[in-house]
Design a protein around this motif. Structure first.
Motif, PDB file in Angstrom:
ATOM      1  N   LYS A 293       0.630  -7.641  20.592  1.00 61.67           N
ATOM      2  CA  LYS A 293       2.092  -7.176  20.216  1.00 61.67           C
ATOM      3  C   LYS A 293       2.550  -5.918  20.791  1.00 61.67           C
ATOM      4  O   LYS A 293       1.644  -4.891  20.346  1.00 61.67           O
ATOM      5  CB  LYS A 293       2.675  -7.449  18.836  1.00 61.67           C
ATOM      6  CG  LYS A 293       2.475  -9.164  18.455  1.00 61.67           C
ATOM      7  CD  LYS A 293       2.806  -9.073  17.010  1.00 61.67           C
ATOM      8  CE  LYS A 293       2.825 -10.802  16.528  1.00 61.67           C
ATOM      9  NZ  LYS A 293       2.842 -10.804  15.363  1.00 61.67           N
ATOM     10  N   ALA A 294       3.803  -5.544  21.177  1.00 66.82           N
ATOM     11  CA  ALA A 294       4.134  -4.199  21.481  1.00 66.82           C
ATOM     12  C   ALA A 294       5.388  -3.946  20.909  1.00 66.82           C
ATOM     13  O   ALA A 294       6.181  -4.822  21.042  1.00 66.82           O
ATOM     14  CB  ALA A 294       3.702  -3.967  22.800  1.00 66.82           C
ATOM     15  N   LEU A 295       5.443  -2.686  20.454  1.00 68.26           N
ATOM     16  CA  LEU A 295       6.803  -2.199  20.218  1.00 68.26           C
ATOM     17  C   LEU A 295       7.224  -0.928  21.429  1.00 68.26           C
ATOM     18  O   LEU A 295       6.592  -0.018  21.633  1.00 68.26           O
ATOM     19  CB  LEU A 295       6.894  -1.525  19.023  1.00 68.26           C
ATOM     20  CG  LEU A 295       8.220  -0.786  18.775  1.00 68.26           C
ATOM     21  CD1 LEU A 295       9.476  -1.717  18.587  1.00 68.26           C
ATOM     22  CD2 LEU A 295       8.221   0.101  17.484  1.00 68.26           C
ATOM     23  N   LEU A 296       8.394  -1.308  22.195  1.00 70.04           N
ATOM     24  CA  LEU A 296       8.728  -0.368  23.301  1.00 70.04           C
ATOM     25  C   LEU A 296      10.163   0.262  23.011  1.00 70.04           C
ATOM     26  O   LEU A 296      11.031  -0.476  22.647  1.00 70.04           O
ATOM     27  CB  LEU A 296       8.776  -0.821  24.571  1.00 70.04           C
ATOM     28  CG  LEU A 296       9.448  -0.141  25.731  1.00 70.04           C
ATOM     29  CD1 LEU A 296       8.558   0.798  26.038  1.00 70.04           C
ATOM     30  CD2 LEU A 296       9.701  -1.131  27.097  1.00 70.04           C
ATOM     31  N   VAL A 297      10.019   1.548  22.455  1.00 68.39           N
ATOM     32  CA  VAL A 297      11.253   2.424  22.325  1.00 68.39           C
ATOM     33  C   VAL A 297      11.763   2.837  23.280  1.00 68.39           C
ATOM     34  O   VAL A 297      11.054   3.808  24.256  1.00 68.39           O
ATOM     35  CB  VAL A 297      10.959   3.229  21.186  1.00 68.39           C
ATOM     36  CG1 VAL A 297      12.255   4.016  20.699  1.00 68.39           C
ATOM     37  CG2 VAL A 297      10.357   2.502  19.905  1.00 68.39           C
TER      38      VAL A 297
ATOM     39  N   VAL B 281      12.897   9.257  15.103  1.00 68.67           N
ATOM     40  CA  VAL B 281      13.503   7.669  15.281  1.00 68.67           C
ATOM     41  C   VAL B 281      12.330   6.934  15.720  1.00 68.67           C
ATOM     42  O   VAL B 281      12.218   6.030  15.187  1.00 68.67           O
ATOM     43  CB  VAL B 281      14.464   7.639  16.137  1.00 68.67           C
ATOM     44  CG1 VAL B 281      15.117   6.257  16.166  1.00 68.67           C
ATOM     45  CG2 VAL B 281      15.931   8.552  15.598  1.00 68.67           C
ATOM     46  N   GLU B 282      11.363   7.332  16.838  1.00 66.46           N
ATOM     47  CA  GLU B 282      10.251   6.693  16.929  1.00 66.46           C
ATOM     48  C   GLU B 282       9.452   6.379  15.817  1.00 66.46           C
ATOM     49  O   GLU B 282       8.920   5.063  15.877  1.00 66.46           O
ATOM     50  CB  GLU B 282       9.616   7.205  18.222  1.00 66.46           C
ATOM     51  CG  GLU B 282      10.245   7.346  19.501  1.00 66.46           C
ATOM     52  CD  GLU B 282       9.792   7.955  20.594  1.00 66.46           C
ATOM     53  OE1 GLU B 282      10.056   8.205  21.960  1.00 66.46           O
ATOM     54  OE2 GLU B 282       8.760   8.971  20.393  1.00 66.46           O
ATOM     55  N   GLN B 283       9.268   7.368  15.139  1.00 61.43           N
ATOM     56  CA  GLN B 283       8.014   7.241  13.990  1.00 61.43           C
ATOM     57  C   GLN B 283       8.792   6.187  13.017  1.00 61.43           C
ATOM     58  O   GLN B 283       8.117   5.359  12.477  1.00 61.43           O
ATOM     59  CB  GLN B 283       7.800   8.487  13.366  1.00 61.43           C
ATOM     60  CG  GLN B 283       7.082   9.542  14.321  1.00 61.43           C
ATOM     61  CD  GLN B 283       7.107  10.933  13.800  1.00 61.43           C
ATOM     62  OE1 GLN B 283       7.518  11.449  12.679  1.00 61.43           O
ATOM     63  NE2 GLN B 283       6.655  11.737  14.558  1.00 61.43           N
ATOM     64  N   ALA B 284      10.002   6.273  13.010  1.00 59.47           N
ATOM     65  CA  ALA B 284      10.737   5.391  11.861  1.00 59.47           C
ATOM     66  C   ALA B 284      10.512   3.755  12.303  1.00 59.47           C
ATOM     67  O   ALA B 284      10.294   2.886  11.553  1.00 59.47           O
ATOM     68  CB  ALA B 284      12.228   5.852  11.548  1.00 59.47           C
ATOM     69  N   LEU B 285      10.719   3.612  13.489  1.00 63.37           N
ATOM     70  CA  LEU B 285      10.642   2.347  14.266  1.00 63.37           C
ATOM     71  C   LEU B 285       9.179   1.829  14.321  1.00 63.37           C
ATOM     72  O   LEU B 285       9.085   0.676  13.978  1.00 63.37           O
ATOM     73  CB  LEU B 285      11.064   2.506  15.614  1.00 63.37           C
ATOM     74  CG  LEU B 285      12.749   2.557  15.712  1.00 63.37           C
ATOM     75  CD1 LEU B 285      13.178   3.028  17.086  1.00 63.37           C
ATOM     76  CD2 LEU B 285      13.453   1.446  15.148  1.00 63.37           C
ATOM     77  N   ALA B 286       8.344   2.853  14.586  1.00 60.45           N
ATOM     78  CA  ALA B 286       7.124   2.236  14.683  1.00 60.45           C
ATOM     79  C   ALA B 286       6.395   1.759  13.180  1.00 60.45           C
ATOM     80  O   ALA B 286       5.597   1.211  13.152  1.00 60.45           O
ATOM     81  CB  ALA B 286       6.022   3.401  14.996  1.00 60.45           C
ATOM     82  N   ALA B 287       7.000   2.673  11.997  1.00 64.56           N
ATOM     83  CA  ALA B 287       6.540   2.237  10.595  1.00 64.56           C
ATOM     84  C   ALA B 287       7.020   0.744  10.332  1.00 64.56           C
ATOM     85  O   ALA B 287       6.425   0.251   9.641  1.00 64.56           O
ATOM     86  CB  ALA B 287       6.907   3.479   9.872  1.00 64.56           C
ATOM     87  N   GLN B 288       8.202   0.785  10.946  1.00 65.54           N
ATOM     88  CA  GLN B 288       8.742  -0.645  10.643  1.00 65.54           C
ATOM     89  C   GLN B 288       7.918  -2.094  11.266  1.00 65.54           C
ATOM     90  O   GLN B 288       8.180  -3.062  11.135  1.00 65.54           O
ATOM     91  CB  GLN B 288      10.099  -0.751  11.178  1.00 65.54           C
ATOM     92  CG  GLN B 288      10.902  -1.963  10.793  1.00 65.54           C
ATOM     93  CD  GLN B 288      11.204  -2.187   9.263  1.00 65.54           C
ATOM     94  OE1 GLN B 288      11.453  -1.004   8.437  1.00 65.54           O
ATOM     95  NE2 GLN B 288      10.688  -3.154   8.802  1.00 65.54           N
TER      96      GLN B 288
ATOM     97  N   ASP C  89       2.034  -3.437  12.861  1.00 66.85           N
ATOM     98  CA  ASP C  89       1.257  -4.587  13.551  1.00 66.85           C
ATOM     99  C   ASP C  89       1.324  -4.396  15.221  1.00 66.85           C
ATOM    100  O   ASP C  89       0.497  -5.298  15.999  1.00 66.85           O
ATOM    101  CB  ASP C  89       1.454  -5.936  13.027  1.00 66.85           C
ATOM    102  CG  ASP C  89       2.818  -6.502  13.429  1.00 66.85           C
ATOM    103  OD1 ASP C  89       3.904  -5.496  13.448  1.00 66.85           O
ATOM    104  OD2 ASP C  89       2.974  -7.636  13.471  1.00 66.85           O
ATOM    105  N   ARG C  90       2.251  -3.526  15.768  1.00 67.57           N
ATOM    106  CA  ARG C  90       2.471  -3.646  17.062  1.00 67.57           C
ATOM    107  C   ARG C  90       1.974  -2.230  17.644  1.00 67.57           C
ATOM    108  O   ARG C  90       2.158  -1.004  17.027  1.00 67.57           O
ATOM    109  CB  ARG C  90       3.982  -3.631  17.215  1.00 67.57           C
ATOM    110  CG  ARG C  90       4.560  -5.152  16.829  1.00 67.57           C
ATOM    111  CD  ARG C  90       5.997  -5.416  17.252  1.00 67.57           C
ATOM    112  NE  ARG C  90       6.386  -6.653  16.786  1.00 67.57           N
ATOM    113  CZ  ARG C  90       6.589  -7.696  17.811  1.00 67.57           C
ATOM    114  NH1 ARG C  90       6.256  -7.271  19.034  1.00 67.57           N
ATOM    115  NH2 ARG C  90       7.035  -8.858  17.625  1.00 67.57           N
TER     116      ARG C  90
END
Length: 261
Positions: free
Chosen positions: A3-7, A24-31, A34-35
């Protein structure tokens, strides 16, 4: 399943402003712990300037191709863009072209995706501390896209939330600085805090908003007899705004049955 998160962000070439994107990237990554985290910038000019400094950042197509080659199967694409505008339309089209390359490929909305997020942002903006008798002017970018209607809608949301002396204008759309100035004068507002209604305080904030050029917003407001102080941080620096982005991602990552699909 990998799984990946692409911001995906427009990007900035201003080093100090970069931390507002990264917040903002850090806030999204923390959400999405598992990605695996990845980023892309949509601006060719900014990517070229960064490459000249020795930093390579993928565009969206290259980022998605890279994820496919690495064997990621479930990819969530989160955007830091504010509107469903021209840039978002391009992101949507490019993402759709990769739909068959992944088992699951989801694209999240921009920050101002609906009336709820619009009202939530208005409440965030009104948290800005002001001196007694000081007005609050937010400078947005503006667009020729119909999504520009978000700006006057935000103006209404600010008023309904109690922002009697909060104003929204745009550099390239409507309302314009002239519209804001007319309203400031009719309201008898002689002091303002001027702030960027943008993810980062980049080139637009440094030049169009707070620059020394006679055409900058600061210069033109001062010429009209209004005292100006500038907030040189973008929306990405506000924890409350970071939380709004994280909430969008949380909803995107809900199981399909929870989203009514």
């Amino acid at each position: 399943m990998k799984k990946a998160l692409l911001v995906v962000s427009f990007g900035t070439s201003v080093s100090r402003a970069r931390r507002e994107i990264e917040a903002v990237e850090q806030a999204l990554a923390a959400q999405a712990p598992d990605r695996a985290f990845f980023r892309a910038y949509t601006s060719p000019t900014i990517r070229r300037l960064l490459a000249q400094r020795g930093e390579q950042i993928f565009d969206l197509n290259s980022a998605l191709e890279n994820l496919a080659v690495q064997g990621y199967e479930d990819v969530a694409v989160a955007v830091t863009h504010l509107l469903y505008g021209i840039e978002y339309d391009k992101i949507k089209e490019q993402t759709a072209a990769f739909s068959k390359r992944f088992s699951c490929l989801r694209l999240g909305p921009p920050l101002l995706a609906d009336s709820g997020s619009l009202c939530a942002l208005a409440r965030c903006l009104l948290q800005e501390p002001l001196a007694p008798g000081e007005g609050l002017v937010w400078m947005g970018h503006g667009t020729e896209h119909f999504a520009n209607m978000v700006y006057p809608a935000l103006q209404t949301a600010l008023r309904l939330a109690g922002g009697r002396h909060a104003y929204v204008g745009t550099v390239e759309g409507w309302p314009s600085l002239e519209d804001v100035l007319t309203k400031l004068q009719s309201d008898g507002c002689s002091r303002v805090l001027l702030a960027p209604l943008m993810l980062v305080a980049g080139d637009h904030a440094q030049n169009d908003m707070a620059g020394s050029d006679p055409e900058s917003w600061k210069s033109r407001l001062e010429e009209a007899g209004i005292s100006v102080r500038c907030r040189m941080e973008g929306l990405g620096a506000l924890v409350s705004v970071q939380d709004l982005y994280a909430a969008h991602l949380q909803k995107l990552l809900q199981p399909e049955e929870d989203n009514g699909v």
